[in-house]
Structures are given as structure tokens and as C-alpha cells.
Motif scaffolding. Structure first.
Motif, mmCIF file in Angstrom:
data_model
loop_
_atom_site.group_PDB
_atom_site.id
_atom_site.type_symbol
_atom_site.label_atom_id
_atom_site.label_comp_id
_atom_site.label_asym_id
_atom_site.label_seq_id
_atom_site.Cartn_x
_atom_site.Cartn_y
_atom_site.Cartn_z
ATOM 1 N N ALA A 188 69.595 19.269 7.986
ATOM 2 C CA ALA A 188 69.481 19.718 9.380
ATOM 3 C C ALA A 188 70.098 21.087 9.595
ATOM 4 O O ALA A 188 69.954 21.666 10.683
ATOM 5 C CB ALA A 188 70.140 18.705 10.313
ATOM 6 N N THR A 227 65.977 12.865 9.053
ATOM 7 C CA THR A 227 66.371 14.257 9.250
ATOM 8 C C THR A 227 66.144 14.688 10.688
ATOM 9 O O THR A 227 66.921 15.484 11.244
ATOM 10 C CB THR A 227 65.597 15.174 8.296
ATOM 11 N N GLU A 228 65.097 14.159 11.328
ATOM 12 C CA GLU A 228 64.810 14.540 12.711
ATOM 13 C C GLU A 228 65.955 14.164 13.642
ATOM 14 O O GLU A 228 66.265 14.897 14.589
ATOM 15 C CB GLU A 228 63.506 13.877 13.175
ATOM 16 N N LYS A 259 68.532 16.749 13.145
ATOM 17 C CA LYS A 259 68.111 18.028 13.729
ATOM 18 C C LYS A 259 68.387 18.046 15.231
ATOM 19 O O LYS A 259 68.766 19.083 15.787
ATOM 20 C CB LYS A 259 66.633 18.271 13.442
ATOM 21 N N THR A 305 70.509 29.967 10.870
ATOM 22 C CA THR A 305 69.567 28.861 10.796
ATOM 23 C C THR A 305 68.380 29.258 9.921
ATOM 24 O O THR A 305 68.115 30.441 9.693
ATOM 25 C CB THR A 305 69.042 28.458 12.189
ATOM 26 N N SER A 331 64.326 27.301 8.433
ATOM 27 C CA SER A 331 63.347 26.264 8.753
ATOM 28 C C SER A 331 63.235 25.192 7.678
ATOM 29 O O SER A 331 63.024 24.023 7.981
ATOM 30 C CB SER A 331 61.963 26.900 8.976
ATOM 31 N N LYS A 349 64.221 22.500 5.094
ATOM 32 C CA LYS A 349 65.375 21.611 4.909
ATOM 33 C C LYS A 349 65.894 21.600 3.475
ATOM 34 O O LYS A 349 66.990 21.092 3.216
ATOM 35 C CB LYS A 349 65.026 20.194 5.334
#
Length: 339
Positions: free
Chosen positions: A111, A253-254, A257, A268, A270, A272
Motif C-alpha cells: 500500500a 491490499t485494497e 490502500k 507515492t 502506483s 504495489k
């Protein structure tokens, strides 16, 4: 596994250990022992082929991984400092902590944030705390101390496993418990399916629902608690990750996130598969280490919040575009804009 896979394993763990505060790494064993016919080697036929060197004393690919790591690190003109901690995962020392540690560590990396761990008896100051896959709660006075930090502005994340619903549940989470029962299936949501052993039917009284189950029951909620936030999830996502055979579901993972959205991250990305740590050197310089934890070349775009990429010490970084070879690493300076 093959010699090439062993070398990749050594490579990524050397750089990951270096970036995340390990002081060394040992390999079993120095040289292959498959042709040694005397005790103790003749007593056991296991793991005698895992040497860094073959039976002739020649380098295997894993030896080259150690050599390349040493050469690359020696060219970097600074001593690495401890990585910045974005959140603290709180543990109670129970027998299932291994599953909580493994799951929370990998999911936080995927994340995009950096996690450290602490026993409930000594919790360091931080802007976010995670109580993973709860089957019990920190002892009363320690929970009170933690909630006081939330009142003063911290974020507390709780993912629920099973067991007793803690006292003051509604006051802390902003949800009224309607029913609690063992679940026979999975929790289906818009972000994926989750193995939740308990079905907790909730009625939001002061919370905002972040994710619903398909039947309309809250799955993940946010509650304002003083100046801070309490994030509650009804599935033990960390344990599910650790206990999954094969490729864990993206849905896990969502959840993390969503958690990451409550952090002010310095950098950050994109993909993972890239994990990033941030370091402040003794001279005040800001450094980032980006590691590709996969067996494929990864290209991604970095977002430096309030700054830009500066000097590159290792790897391929051009502007904000980064390309990292399988199990490889990039080390670069981060320049912050003066305000």
C-alpha cells in the motif's frame, strides 16, 4: 529452488534488510556439502546443496548477489539511517502474532507506507496505530492511553478477527452492534471478497461507511474520535494474507490502500511491487530507497509530495520515472521545496 531463484531471494533481502534496519544477513551455508561422505554430513541428506559456493569452490549466482550488493553499497557516500515510520502495529505477544506481523508488513509495503512494530506495553508516539486481526484488546490502561492519543489527533485502525466485542464498542467505532454470529461464507464487498470468521451486523450511529458488504452491512467505517480518527474493518485481513495458500487476493491490499489514504506520505507510486523507505541522513539530507520485490522489471512514476527527485546514487531514475530490474533497488535524493 533453482540457483537463479536463490540469487534473486538473496539480492532482494540484502537490499530490503539494509533499507529496513537489519545489521546483517547470514546464508546457509558456505559451500555445497553434497560430496562430503563423513559425519556429520553423511548423517543427513537435507540442504547440503545450498552453499554460496559449489563443490569446486566456484561462485554460484547467490555469491555474485552478495558481491554485487557489497560493491554497490560501498559506492554510496553515506551511512543509511533508520527508515521513517508511518504507522505502528501494536502486538500483545500472543502465539498468533507471527500471522499479524507477516500480513501487516507485506500489506503496508504494497500500500506504500512503512510499518514498525511495538508490544502493547511500550507504544512509541506516532500519527497512526494499527491493531491487526483483533481477537482481544490491549489491557485497559494501555487502551485508554492509546485512545487519548487518538483524541489528540492520531488515527487508530482496527481490523476485527473474532472473540469478544470490546467494551465501549459504539463509543470507539461509532457503530452500534446489532448481531454477532459465526459466518459460514465470505464477506463480499465492492473491493473484493474477505474471509471473515464472524458476521458483525452494524448500524452506524456516528461513523461514515467507507466500504459496504453487498448486503448493505458496513464492512469498513471511519469515526471521528476527538481530533483523530478510528478506522474499523470487520475482517482480519492480516491473518487472511498470512494463511492464504498461493497468491493472496488483491482485495487485502485494497483495505490497506484505504488506510494509506489517512497518511501524509512523502513519496507515492502506483505499482504495489515497489516498496519505498524514506531516510533523513545525519547531515539532514533526505534519501529514498525503492525496492522491486518482484521477479519482473517494473517501471513506474513517483510522486514526491512537496518536492522532487534529486541526485541518483543507485539504479535508474529519470525525473519522476523509475525503472527497477527484478529484485533490484534504486537509491536517490529527495529535494523538498522551501516554503
Amino acid at each position: 529452488c533453482s540457483r537463479e531463484v536463490s540469487a534473486g531471494y538473496a539480492k532482494v533481502n540484502l537490499y530490503s534488510g539494509w533499507a529496513n534496519g537489519m545489521t546483517g544477513m547470514m546464508w546457509w551455508c558456505a559451500n555445497e556439502q553434497i560430496e562430503l561422505k563423513y559425519p556429520p554430513y553423511a548423517w543427513c541428506p537435507l540442504e547440503r546443496e545450498l552453499g554460496v559456493f559449489d563443490v569446486n569452490g566456484d561462485n554460484k549466482p547467490v555469491a555474485d548477489a552478495f558481491k554485487d550488493f557489497k560493491e554497490n553499497i560501498s559506492k554510496i557516500p553515506f551511512e543509511i539511517t533508520p527508515a521513517k515510520t508511518d504507522a505502528v502495529c501494536i502486538l500483545n505477544g500472543g502465539k498468533d502474532d507471527w500471522a499479524k506481523i507477516l500480513g501487516s508488513y507485506v500489506l503496508s509495503k504494497q500500500a506504500g507506507f512503512n510499518l514498525s512494530f511495538a508490544h502493547q506495553s511500550s507504544i512509541p508516539e506516532c500519527g497512526m496505530y494499527i491493531l491487526p486481526s483483533l481477537y482481544d484488546m490491549p489491557e485497559g490502561t494501555r487502551l485508554e492511553e492509546l485512545l487519548n492519543r487518538v483524541k489528540n489527533g492520531a488515527t487508530l485502525v482496527m481490523t476485527f478477527g473474532s472473540g469478544l466485542i470490546f467494551s465501549a464498542f459504539e463509543q470507539i467505532t461509532g457503530n452500534k452492534l446489532i448481531t454477532y454470529a459465526l459466518r459460514s461464507g465470505v464477506a463480499n464487498t465492492a473491493i473484493g471478497s474477505f474471509k471473515a470468521p464472524a458476521k458483525i451486523t452494524l448500524q452506524p450511529t456516528a461513523s461514515k461507511v467507507l466500504v459496504y458488504e453487498d448486503d448493505g452491512n458496513p464492512f469498513m467505517t471511519e469515526h471521528t474520535y476527538g481530533k483523530g480518527k478510528v478506522i474499523f474493518c470487520t475482517a482480519p485481513v492480516e491473518r487472511q494474507y498470512s494463511e492464504t495458500v498461493g497468491e493472496p487476493e488483491q482485495s487485502l491490499t485494497e483495505v490497506y490502500k484505504i488506510i494509506a489514504g489517512y497518511l501524509k506520505l512523502d513519496i507515492t507510486r502506483s505499482d504495489k511491487r515497489i516498496g519505498i523507505t524514506n531516510h533523513t541522513l545525519a547531515n539532514g539530507e533526505k534519501i529514498a530507497v525503492a525496492i522491486n520485490y518482484s521477479d519482473q522489471t517494473v517501471t513506474d512514476t513517483l510522486t514526491v509530495n512537496g518536492g522532487s527527485v534529486g541526485k541518483v546514487y543507485l539504479g535508474s531514475v529519470s525525473g519522476n520515472e523509475i525503472t527497477i530490474e527484478p529484485y533490484g533497488t534504486a537509491v536517490f535524493e529527495v529535494k523538498w521545496q522551501k516554503t
